[in-house]
Design a protein around this motif. Structure first.
Motif, PDB file in Angstrom:
ATOM      1  N   HIS A  17       0.823  -1.211   0.000  1.00  0.00           N
ATOM      2  CA  HIS A  17       0.000   0.000   0.000  1.00  0.00           C
ATOM      3  C   HIS A  17       0.863   1.269   0.000  1.00  0.00           C
ATOM      4  O   HIS A  17       2.000   1.285   0.475  1.00  0.00           O
ATOM      5  CB  HIS A  17      -0.963   0.002   1.204  1.00  0.00           C
ATOM      6  CG  HIS A  17      -0.254   0.008   2.516  1.00  0.00           C
ATOM      7  ND1 HIS A  17       0.132  -1.154   3.156  1.00  0.00           N
ATOM      8  CD2 HIS A  17       0.136   1.030   3.329  1.00  0.00           C
ATOM      9  CE1 HIS A  17       0.732  -0.856   4.294  1.00  0.00           C
ATOM     10  NE2 HIS A  17       0.753   0.462   4.417  1.00  0.00           N
ATOM     11  N   TYR A  21       3.041  10.352  -0.873  1.00  0.00           N
ATOM     12  CA  TYR A  21       2.756  10.920  -2.192  1.00  0.00           C
ATOM     13  C   TYR A  21       3.390  12.304  -2.271  1.00  0.00           C
ATOM     14  O   TYR A  21       3.265  13.109  -1.343  1.00  0.00           O
ATOM     15  CB  TYR A  21       1.236  11.009  -2.421  1.00  0.00           C
ATOM     16  CG  TYR A  21       0.833  12.065  -3.421  1.00  0.00           C
ATOM     17  CD1 TYR A  21       1.149  11.921  -4.774  1.00  0.00           C
ATOM     18  CD2 TYR A  21       0.174  13.222  -3.013  1.00  0.00           C
ATOM     19  CE1 TYR A  21       0.804  12.912  -5.689  1.00  0.00           C
ATOM     20  CE2 TYR A  21      -0.178  14.209  -3.915  1.00  0.00           C
ATOM     21  CZ  TYR A  21       0.146  14.057  -5.254  1.00  0.00           C
ATOM     22  OH  TYR A  21      -0.171  15.020  -6.164  1.00  0.00           O
ATOM     23  N   PHE A  30       4.585   8.177  -6.014  1.00  0.00           N
ATOM     24  CA  PHE A  30       3.809   7.383  -5.072  1.00  0.00           C
ATOM     25  C   PHE A  30       4.730   6.302  -4.505  1.00  0.00           C
ATOM     26  O   PHE A  30       5.241   5.465  -5.258  1.00  0.00           O
ATOM     27  CB  PHE A  30       2.609   6.741  -5.770  1.00  0.00           C
ATOM     28  CG  PHE A  30       1.700   7.734  -6.426  1.00  0.00           C
ATOM     29  CD1 PHE A  30       0.651   8.323  -5.724  1.00  0.00           C
ATOM     30  CD2 PHE A  30       1.903   8.111  -7.754  1.00  0.00           C
ATOM     31  CE1 PHE A  30      -0.192   9.243  -6.333  1.00  0.00           C
ATOM     32  CE2 PHE A  30       1.062   9.027  -8.366  1.00  0.00           C
ATOM     33  CZ  PHE A  30       0.015   9.605  -7.657  1.00  0.00           C
ATOM     34  N   ASP A  81      -7.900  12.840  -4.006  1.00  0.00           N
ATOM     35  CA  ASP A  81      -7.898  11.456  -3.553  1.00  0.00           C
ATOM     36  C   ASP A  81      -9.101  11.202  -2.673  1.00  0.00           C
ATOM     37  O   ASP A  81      -9.768  12.132  -2.192  1.00  0.00           O
ATOM     38  CB  ASP A  81      -6.596  11.108  -2.835  1.00  0.00           C
ATOM     39  CG  ASP A  81      -6.489  11.748  -1.454  1.00  0.00           C
ATOM     40  OD1 ASP A  81      -6.894  12.923  -1.328  1.00  0.00           O
ATOM     41  OD2 ASP A  81      -6.001  11.082  -0.523  1.00  0.00           O
ATOM     42  N   LYS A  85      -8.287   5.679  -3.461  1.00  0.00           N
ATOM     43  CA  LYS A  85      -7.443   5.937  -4.635  1.00  0.00           C
ATOM     44  C   LYS A  85      -7.042   7.398  -4.733  1.00  0.00           C
ATOM     45  O   LYS A  85      -7.682   8.294  -4.167  1.00  0.00           O
ATOM     46  CB  LYS A  85      -8.209   5.537  -5.900  1.00  0.00           C
ATOM     47  CG  LYS A  85      -9.519   6.313  -6.084  1.00  0.00           C
ATOM     48  CD  LYS A  85     -10.351   5.770  -7.212  1.00  0.00           C
ATOM     49  CE  LYS A  85     -11.686   6.496  -7.327  1.00  0.00           C
ATOM     50  NZ  LYS A  85     -12.613   6.227  -6.232  1.00  0.00           N
ATOM     51  N   TYR A  86      -5.978   7.626  -5.505  1.00  0.00           N
ATOM     52  CA  TYR A  86      -5.630   8.954  -5.992  1.00  0.00           C
ATOM     53  C   TYR A  86      -6.267   9.125  -7.369  1.00  0.00           C
ATOM     54  O   TYR A  86      -6.354   8.165  -8.145  1.00  0.00           O
ATOM     55  CB  TYR A  86      -4.113   9.120  -6.107  1.00  0.00           C
ATOM     56  CG  TYR A  86      -3.429   9.255  -4.774  1.00  0.00           C
ATOM     57  CD1 TYR A  86      -3.300  10.500  -4.164  1.00  0.00           C
ATOM     58  CD2 TYR A  86      -2.915   8.138  -4.113  1.00  0.00           C
ATOM     59  CE1 TYR A  86      -2.676  10.636  -2.929  1.00  0.00           C
ATOM     60  CE2 TYR A  86      -2.295   8.256  -2.876  1.00  0.00           C
ATOM     61  CZ  TYR A  86      -2.173   9.517  -2.289  1.00  0.00           C
ATOM     62  OH  TYR A  86      -1.562   9.646  -1.069  1.00  0.00           O
ATOM     63  N   LYS A  99      -4.736   2.928  -3.768  1.00  0.00           N
ATOM     64  CA  LYS A  99      -3.848   3.134  -2.623  1.00  0.00           C
ATOM     65  C   LYS A  99      -3.366   1.822  -2.014  1.00  0.00           C
ATOM     66  O   LYS A  99      -2.325   1.785  -1.352  1.00  0.00           O
ATOM     67  CB  LYS A  99      -4.571   3.954  -1.547  1.00  0.00           C
ATOM     68  CG  LYS A  99      -4.774   5.411  -1.939  1.00  0.00           C
ATOM     69  CD  LYS A  99      -5.404   6.205  -0.810  1.00  0.00           C
ATOM     70  CE  LYS A  99      -5.475   7.692  -1.146  1.00  0.00           C
ATOM     71  NZ  LYS A  99      -6.087   8.488  -0.070  1.00  0.00           N
TER      72      LYS A  99
END
Length: 799
Positions: A17, A21, A30, A81, A85-86, A99
């Motif tokens: 994970h 960021y 990331f 985000d 998720k982004y 993520k």
């Protein structure tokens, strides 16, 4: 299946994970708990770059493929985000990054539809045998998805259901399923739901691509080393995907116009008397030809940059005499430098330490045509500079006009892998590496050095180089051919597919050995191959010479006449082909287009392989079976004129087309204006006083273009070119042609001869620039007329 990303799955490792960021303008980082970093760069609104490292930091960013003049910049970039998720949003794309495991999904910003999504996404396997990671990427295949590209693979145009390997390989007499072969171009396009995207896996190690072969709903690519580093391009038009990739990896400058003429080659034309015999026969039989090639036998004992004293005692005189007769001389240069202390090229290379070495220090030795050789390390700038300088005598002193790089995969004889040992070291422009990494770009860097040598010593004229091996971006420096094919009907089909595939892989300036290199064609096969070859950007007959002659007159008189007819057609179409090259060079547009590239919305095109569009408006379909009086072919949507009888056909369907041996299925798009030169025996033979415009009536509108310059040199870069845009509009009993001009080049001719085809009315009056003209003043007869090249508005009016 839910992955535990901390664990292995079938020997593969996965990102865990995201823990961090960072954003730096257009570059996003990331980082994951297990030290993986994804670097996402927004190149353009429709172009994203994804780069991964498994060791917590990136090595120096360097690529031979990327053109330094490639377009950059975007209109919109927003990063948000949520819990899962982004979300990265540009003006064209939405990219989700999970993520939990770094997996990505990419959507169309307009309608939110899925374009491309990771299946397992990035994963890797630690390989102790190879000494690094095997880096992998897998994508979910969408419903009905098709795949295209990968350079000159000889398989079916649509890659779905197949697996491929990229490793430049000397593949003499390769077949339809031979893989790998001479080139490594790791770019493909996907097409589904009416939308197209592309992926360029910029990794020079041995790479693999699987298009739903192992698993029917998964496409994957992987490499035996290096980084997982790829670019994503979005269309939604496939044309735009190909243009974006071509923009990123670059296009060539315009070639000299003679390079688009007909070329004659054989292994080998020697001695001088044989060369003169062949060239004089071209002129005697009035078969146009611009270039004659000299294969390895012109050298002294196959030593590069030398001439055989026995066969070619006075090369400078011979090359000049050939030039006086309109022939440009092209010579072969291979990478292997004979180990010979008396040979100046070898001595220089040795003294300056320019040759490739093994990991433990000694020079890498391999056998090729001259016997035992050393090989320059073309990945070293000083070696490329030295190599370029070696062309001074050939080009500047003797007058050779083109160079042909062969055996540069690199090919080595009498060893199992037919190439260098993997422990050979390369400089790689200050990024030292083994041959595992440098192999696929070796031929590219040789061609690059050759190109710079020709550009330097042929100046102010333009260089012409041809290479056998290539990686993405090689098209910036050189043309190419498909290697040592076979004189068979299957290979005629393969040549057609390869040229289309190369064009959709950014490499338009390509052609096959017409008639086949290995074995001997009969007259019918040779004639049918010439018919195809004249519509490929590079047009050359080449044969091994082991099985007899393969010149246009090598068969009977009927075949000779057919071959002459089609080569003459090539010379008439030179302004059309040159205009297509202009669009390729300046707008990244492929010179030939598979039907799927021409009209992707018509699903009937997705599996068509034989038909293609040459330029923008000529539809070509070779006859690729013996004893054929015609064939069934697919006519794409729209209206098309049969070039032979001018009948109009409505497309969107398969139809039978008659084609005796002296014709082939050829159609012109309704509304097209096709520029034509008078037939010449070579480029520049005649002073052009008039050129033709073949106008095909359309009830509607169509644009055509004509690009011209001095056909050589660099004045065109200073604005001395002429670009004419023709707007045609047909409406019932009227046809209007408007012309818009750009550029400062003054064309040598003074008039156009306009030939009107398909008029649905009888001509009653003609207006030029809004003034009625007398039919006699424009020599109007049989729907042809002559007007000044300066016209801006022409109206043909019926009842």
């Amino acid at each position: 299946m839910i992955l535990n990303t901390e664990l292995e799955y079938k020997g593969n490792l996965f990102p865990s994970h995201i823990t961090d960021y960072k954003k730096n303008v257009d570059v996003l980082h990331f980082s994951t708990k297990n030290n993986i970093i994804l670097q996402l760069t927004v190149i353009r609104d429709s172009v994203l770059r994804f780069r991964y490292t498994t060791v917590g930091k990136f090595t120096r960013d360097f690529s031979y493929a990327i053109d330094e003049d490639a377009s950059r910049g975007y209109n919109h970039l927003e990063i948000t985000d949520d819990a899962e998720k982004y979300i990265i949003t540009t003006a064209k794309l939405i990219c989700h990054i999970n993520k939990q495991d770094l997996r990505k999904s990419i959507y169309d910003v307009k309608d939110g539809s899925i374009i491309c999504e990771d299946e397992l996404g990035f994963h890797w396997e630690e390989s102790y045998e190879l000494g690094g990671d095997i880096v992998k990427m897998s994508k979910s295949a969408q419903n009905g998805e098709s795949y295209y590209g990968l350079g000159d693979k000889p398989e079916h145009l649509n890659l779905k259901g197949r697996r491929f390997e990229n490793w430049a390989t000397d593949s003499y007499a390769f077949g339809k399923h031979t893989d790998p072969i001479y080139k490594a171009i790791p770019f493909y396009t996907g097409l589904h739901s009416g939308k197209s995207y592309g992926i360029f896996f910029d990794n020079t190690f041995r790479t693999y691509f699987d298009f739903c072969h192992e698993r029917r709903n998964v496409t994957s690519f992987w490499a035996q080393g290096g980084e997982m580093n790829y670019y994503f391009f979005y269309g939604p038009e496939m044309n735009d995907v190909v243009k974006s990739y071509t923009d990123l990896t670059g296009t060539p400058e315009l070639p000299p116009l003679w390079a688009l003429g007909y070329h004659q080659c054989k292994w080998s034309y020697y001695p001088e008397s044989k060369v003169k015999e062949v060239t004089s026969k071209f002129r005697k039989l009035k078969i146009p030809c611009d270039a004659i090639y000299l294969d390895i036998d012109y050298m002294e004992g196959f030593r590069c940059f030398t001439w055989s004293k026995e066969y070619f005692p006075e090369p400078k005189r011979m090359v000049k005499e050939l030039a006086d007769d309109g022939f440009k001389t092209v010579v072969i240069i291979d990478p292997g430098i004979k180990i010979d202390p008396e040979y100046s090229v070898f001595k220089e290379g040795l003294e300056n330490d320019y040759f490739c070495k093994r990991a433990d220090g000694p020079y890498m030795k391999g056998k090729v045509w001259p016997g035992e050789c050393y090989f320059p390390d073309f990945t070293k700038p000083v070696v490329r500079e030295w190599w370029a300088g070696l062309f001074k005598e050939l080009i500047e002193d003797i007058g050779v006009k083109g160079v042909w790089n062969d055996m540069n995969e690199p090919a080595v004889m009498e060893v199992p892998g037919k190439t260098f040992p993997m422990d050979v070291r390369h400089d790689y422009d200050g990024n030292p590496c083994s041959h595992q990494k440098a192999h696929n770009i070796y031929g590219m860097q040789m061609a690059r050095a050759t190109y710079h040598g020709l550009k330097r010593f042929n100046y102010p004229k333009r260089p012409f180089v041809i290479t056998r091996s290539a990686y993405s971006g090689t098209q910036r420096y050189t043309s190419t051919w498909m290697g040592d094919n076979v004189a068979s009907w299957e290979h005629l089909q393969i040549a057609n597919t390869q040229a289309q595939r190369l064009a959709m892989s950014g490499f338009s300036f390509a052609g096959s050995d017409i008639g086949g290199f290995a074995e001997q064609p009969n007259g019918e096969l040779y004639a049918r191959w010439i018919q195809l070859g004249v519509f490929h950007p590079f047009c050359r007959t080449h044969s091994s010479g082991d099985h007899g002659e393969q010149e246009p007159w090598a068969f009977d008189e009927e075949i000779t006449n057919i071959v002459r007819k089609f080569i003459e057609m090539r010379y008439e179409l030179l302004p059309y082909l040159y205009t297509a090259f202009y669009h390729y060079s300046h707008e990244n547009a492929p010179m030939i287009k598979s039907l799927v590239l021409f009209d992707q919305e018509d699903v009937q095109t997705h599996y068509r392989t034989d038909e293609f569009i040459c330029g923008k408006q000529i539809l070509v379909c070779p006859i690729n079976e013996p004893n054929s009086k015609g064939r069934r072919m697919y006519i794409p949507r729209g209206e098309w004129y049969n070039i032979w009888d001018k009948t109009l056909v409505t497309g969107g369907k398969e139809t039978w087309v008659n084609a005796d041996l002296d014709t082939m299925p050829l159609f012109v798009k309704a509304g097209a204006i096709i520029p034509k030169y008078p037939v010449q025996q070579y480029v520049g033979e005649k002073k052009l006083e008039q050129i033709g415009l073949d106008v095909y009536y359309k009830n509607g509108k169509e644009d055509s273009e004509l690009y011209e310059d001095s056909n050589d040199g660099y004045d065109y870069t200073k604005g001395r070119y002429s670009l004419k845009k023709f707007n045609l509009a047909g409406n019932g009993n009227k046809l209007i042609i408007r012309i818009h001009k750009r550029g400062q080049y003054v064309t040598p001719y003074s008039t156009f001869k306009i030939n009107l085809f398909g008029l649905p009315f009888e001509v009653k009056s003609i207006k030029v620039d809004n003034e009625y003209v007398d039919f006699n003043d424009v020599q109007f007869e049989n729907n042809s007329l002559v007007v000044s090249k300066e016209f801006t508005n022409l109206q043909i009016i019926g009842e």
